[in-house]
Design a protein around this motif. Structure first.
Motif, PDB file in Angstrom:
ATOM      1  N   LEU A  73      -1.533   7.173   5.546  1.00  0.00           N
ATOM      2  CA  LEU A  73      -2.402   6.008   5.746  1.00  0.00           C
ATOM      3  C   LEU A  73      -1.632   4.933   6.499  1.00  0.00           C
ATOM      4  O   LEU A  73      -0.560   4.525   6.076  1.00  0.00           O
ATOM      5  N   SER A  74      -2.146   4.504   7.624  1.00  0.00           N
ATOM      6  CA  SER A  74      -1.509   3.425   8.362  1.00  0.00           C
ATOM      7  C   SER A  74      -2.560   2.708   9.207  1.00  0.00           C
ATOM      8  O   SER A  74      -2.735   3.014  10.389  1.00  0.00           O
ATOM      9  N   PRO A  75      -3.275   1.783   8.573  1.00  0.00           N
ATOM     10  CA  PRO A  75      -4.340   1.073   9.314  1.00  0.00           C
ATOM     11  C   PRO A  75      -3.829   0.425  10.595  1.00  0.00           C
ATOM     12  O   PRO A  75      -4.573   0.298  11.560  1.00  0.00           O
ATOM     13  N   LEU A  76      -2.532   0.038  10.605  1.00  0.00           N
ATOM     14  CA  LEU A  76      -1.973  -0.570  11.818  1.00  0.00           C
ATOM     15  C   LEU A  76      -2.027   0.402  12.994  1.00  0.00           C
ATOM     16  O   LEU A  76      -2.136  -0.011  14.137  1.00  0.00           O
TER      17      LEU A  76
ATOM     18  N   GLY B  69      -4.337   2.654  13.101  1.00  0.00           N
ATOM     19  CA  GLY B  69      -5.718   3.127  13.083  1.00  0.00           C
ATOM     20  C   GLY B  69      -5.932   4.399  12.280  1.00  0.00           C
ATOM     21  O   GLY B  69      -6.922   5.096  12.471  1.00  0.00           O
ATOM     22  N   ILE B  70      -4.990   4.733  11.384  1.00  0.00           N
ATOM     23  CA  ILE B  70      -5.136   5.958  10.597  1.00  0.00           C
ATOM     24  C   ILE B  70      -5.650   5.650   9.194  1.00  0.00           C
ATOM     25  O   ILE B  70      -4.966   4.994   8.401  1.00  0.00           O
ATOM     26  N   GLY B  71      -6.838   6.089   8.909  1.00  0.00           N
ATOM     27  CA  GLY B  71      -7.453   5.883   7.603  1.00  0.00           C
ATOM     28  C   GLY B  71      -7.609   7.220   6.897  1.00  0.00           C
ATOM     29  O   GLY B  71      -7.225   8.263   7.433  1.00  0.00           O
TER      30      GLY B  71
ATOM     31  N   VAL C 200       6.413   2.267   2.634  1.00  0.00           N
ATOM     32  CA  VAL C 200       5.157   1.572   2.321  1.00  0.00           C
ATOM     33  C   VAL C 200       3.932   2.451   2.580  1.00  0.00           C
ATOM     34  O   VAL C 200       3.053   2.587   1.731  1.00  0.00           O
ATOM     35  N   GLU C 201       3.886   3.096   3.747  1.00  0.00           N
ATOM     36  CA  GLU C 201       2.711   3.887   4.100  1.00  0.00           C
ATOM     37  C   GLU C 201       2.602   5.142   3.226  1.00  0.00           C
ATOM     38  O   GLU C 201       1.517   5.515   2.794  1.00  0.00           O
TER      39      GLU C 201
ATOM     40  N   GLU D  13       3.802   5.478   0.193  1.00  0.00           N
ATOM     41  CA  GLU D  13       3.428   5.068  -1.163  1.00  0.00           C
ATOM     42  C   GLU D  13       1.930   4.774  -1.241  1.00  0.00           C
ATOM     43  O   GLU D  13       1.270   5.150  -2.210  1.00  0.00           O
ATOM     44  N   ALA D  14       1.422   4.101  -0.215  1.00  0.00           N
ATOM     45  CA  ALA D  14      -0.011   3.787  -0.217  1.00  0.00           C
ATOM     46  C   ALA D  14      -0.823   5.077  -0.199  1.00  0.00           C
ATOM     47  O   ALA D  14      -1.830   5.206  -0.903  1.00  0.00           O
TER      48      ALA D  14
ATOM     49  N   ARG E 109      -5.596   8.291  -6.982  1.00  0.00           N
ATOM     50  CA  ARG E 109      -6.882   7.743  -7.428  1.00  0.00           C
ATOM     51  C   ARG E 109      -8.022   8.734  -7.213  1.00  0.00           C
ATOM     52  O   ARG E 109      -8.982   8.745  -7.968  1.00  0.00           O
TER      53      ARG E 109
ATOM     54  N   ILE F 268      -0.777   6.536  -3.663  1.00  0.00           N
ATOM     55  CA  ILE F 268      -1.689   5.826  -4.565  1.00  0.00           C
ATOM     56  C   ILE F 268      -3.136   6.238  -4.285  1.00  0.00           C
ATOM     57  O   ILE F 268      -3.914   6.530  -5.195  1.00  0.00           O
ATOM     58  N   TYR F 269      -3.469   6.295  -2.998  1.00  0.00           N
ATOM     59  CA  TYR F 269      -4.827   6.680  -2.616  1.00  0.00           C
ATOM     60  C   TYR F 269      -5.174   8.066  -3.166  1.00  0.00           C
ATOM     61  O   TYR F 269      -6.229   8.257  -3.772  1.00  0.00           O
TER      62      TYR F 269
END
Lengths: 362, 198
Positions: free
Chosen positions: B112-115, B117-119, B147-148, B150-151, B158, B154-155
């Protein structure tokens, strides 16, 4: 800890200049615009890799030059460390410690510096970001972990903002924001508690009975109710979920330590709106004295102290109070355009500065 | 410098687009290829062709593979109850060398890295959820400890936890064979946080 020698090249108005400093007091004497403050800035950049007045590297390179370079020899724990900070326009800053390429974080672990000068009034009178900047630069010198949490928090924050802009789910980033954010807030609580009580004392001393109060105001609020880590976490999570809709509409993160503030009160009134220039200056000096005291204790060594034009607005009595308050400092650099008080002349070396160069040493 | 031979310049330009190759290296490689015998040069171009023609992705785990399903997914000796989720193929290759691990993989194809553009929709997450059945008892999330990563972890946790499967995260700490005194304070801090009882 002290700087024994320094070589500055193409920095601000300094072409190239080498200095041999004294372990005690180094007085940088010269007219306005001669380059005294630039020299203090160079020292700050050497020790922490950034400007004490928040200037960007591009502004610090001498005009019409491409690269600035600051090299110094610093003695700490009877060891000599060679440090160099070099910056080339539009490239990354390069830091070497004993000729080994190093990260900026390593500087924070080795060195310790406190600066005080006219720009500090903005801590009381300026925007919240100035106050956060103040907390971050000094707290980072006490806790490497804080510096690290801060840099991770920034990364998470920019990812979360990008998620909000691209209308993606910011959920996973919120969870990390809480992890790093709560650690940052806990650190700020402890640090600012100490800063507040010492600043109050110093302010009373310097101002002759004045009253200054400062309180930490995290953007998540509710500090007076619960300041335990669990309490912070719950409140942060609740505030995040409360503002989820607003964040989605505004495409930006609205709660968290990046929105924290510190509230200053002088004689019971908000300092930003009610205090005078003189009160701001005195408040700022009291604040820096407090920080100096805390750093000295936590790092178990005297921080290098940079004092910029502090005689300009203080009378003789307050200056003496100040010298006493700082008492037992290690190495001191001070700039002045007026004759410094005689007490400061013992164990000192005086550099006559003009046009970014040393004209004479006494 | 290539004025006399436009095709060498073209080759160098192409090579310079490869990751980790700068202009100078690209020029050196181009000249080297020029010096190769015809046979060797053709062999190189054939290998590139072959890789593109033959190697695809496993439709189960999205690892690179010449067969579908890949060797790992098709192997009867693999423990099918454990799936290790990684960001890239190279991560799976590294974990596959670990002797204690004999499970399956799932390659997300990024983090995941919205910066950038990866969702979630750009990762193979839906495909991971489709793989969860009663045979799967544990999902190990082995995304990178930044950071990416780990996010992403978490995603995924969940998404996975409500399915009743055990979700674990790889530990963080000191590299084996290293000296404590040379470890950076952040890693050491993590190691202290993640200490275990004897």
């Amino acid at each position: 800890m002290h700087i024994s020698s320094l070589t500055v090249t193409n920095f601000r108005n300094i072409t190239t200049q080498r200095f041999e400093f004294l372990r005690g007091i180094n007085i940088l004497f010269g007219d306005n615009g001669s380059g005294k403050t630039n020299l203090l800035e160079a020292i700050f950049v050497l020790l922490l890799g950034r400007s004490h007045r928040g200037a960007s590297d591009n502004y610090m390179v001498r005009s019409e030059c491409d690269v600035y370079r600051i090299e110094g020899e610093i003695i700490t724990d009877n060891k000599s460390i060679e440090v160099a900070v070099a910056y080339q326009r539009s490239e990354r800053k390069k830091i070497t410690i004993d000729k080994v390429t190093s990260r900026i974080q390593e500087l924070y672990e080795i060195f310790c510096v406190v600066s005080a000068g006219p720009e500090d009034s903005a801590i009381l009178s300026g925007a919240p970001s100035t106050r956060r900047g103040f907390v971050d630069i000094y707290l980072s010198q006490i806790s490497r972990k804080y510096l690290d949490d801060l840099s991770n928090y920034q990364k998470v924050l920019s990812q979360k903002n990008a998620a909000l802009k691209n209308e993606m789910d910011p959920g996973p980033f919120n969870a990390l924001l809480v992890t790093y954010g709560c650690r940052i807030m806990s650190n700020r609580i402890t640090f600012l508690d100490e800063v507040a009580s010492l600043t109050r004392e110093f302010y009373r001393e310097i101002s002759g009975g004045g009253n200054l109060n400062l309180t930490y105001q995290p953007s998540i609020g509710g500090l007076e109710e619960d300041r335990s880590p669990e309490g912070l976490q719950q409140r942060f999570e609740r505030r995040l979920s409360d503002s989820r809709h607003r964040e989605q509409v505004m495409h930006t993160s609205l709660v968290g330590p990046h929105r924290d503030d510190i509230h200053f009160e002088i004689e019971g009134l908000p300092a930003r709106q009610h205090a005078s220039q003189g009160e701001w200056r005195t408040g700022a000096i009291a604040l820096k004295l407090a920080v100096y005291q805390i750093l000295k204790e936590k790092r178990e060594s005297e921080p290098i102290l940079l004092l910029d034009e502090i005689f300009a607005e203080l009378d003789e009595k307050r200056i003496h109070g100040l010298i006493d308050a700082f008492g037992g400092f290690g190495q001191l650099f001070l700039t002045t355009a007026v004759e410094p008080p005689s007490r400061m002349k013992e164990n000192s070396r005086r550099f006559q500065i003009a046009g970014g160069a040393v004209e004479g040493i006494a | 410098m290539f004025k006399s031979a436009a095709s060498v310049e073209k080759l160098a330009n192409r090579l310079a687009r490869l990751p980790g190759i700068g202009r100078k290296t690209a020029n050196r490689l181009a000249f080297h290829i020029l010096k190769l015998s015809q046979e060797e040069a053709y062999e190189l171009s054939d290998i590139i062709r072959e890789v593109k023609d033959k190697v695809g992705f496993c439709s189960i785990c999205f690892n690179i593979s010449e067969s579908d399903p890949c060797q790992i997914c098709a192997s009867p000796s693999r423990q099918k109850s454990i799936i290790c989720v990684v960001e890239e193929t190279s991560d799976a290759a590294a974990i596959d060398k670990v002797e204690g691990f004999n499970g399956l993989f799932h390659i997300l194809g990024g983090r995941l890295s919205p910066l950038d553009g990866i969702g979630p929709d750009d990762l193979k997450t839906r495909e991971l959820l489709d793989r969860i059945n009663s045979d799967v008892t544990e999902i190990i999330i082995a995304t990178n400890p930044n950071v990416e990563g780990e996010a992403t972890a978490i995603y995924l946790s969940r998404l996975l936890k409500p399915l009743g499967v055990k979700v674990t995260r790889i530990a963080r700490g000191l590299p084996v064979g290293s000296d404590l005194e040379y470890a950076d304070s952040v890693t050491l801090g993590r190691a202290i946080d993640g200490r275990q009882e004897f």
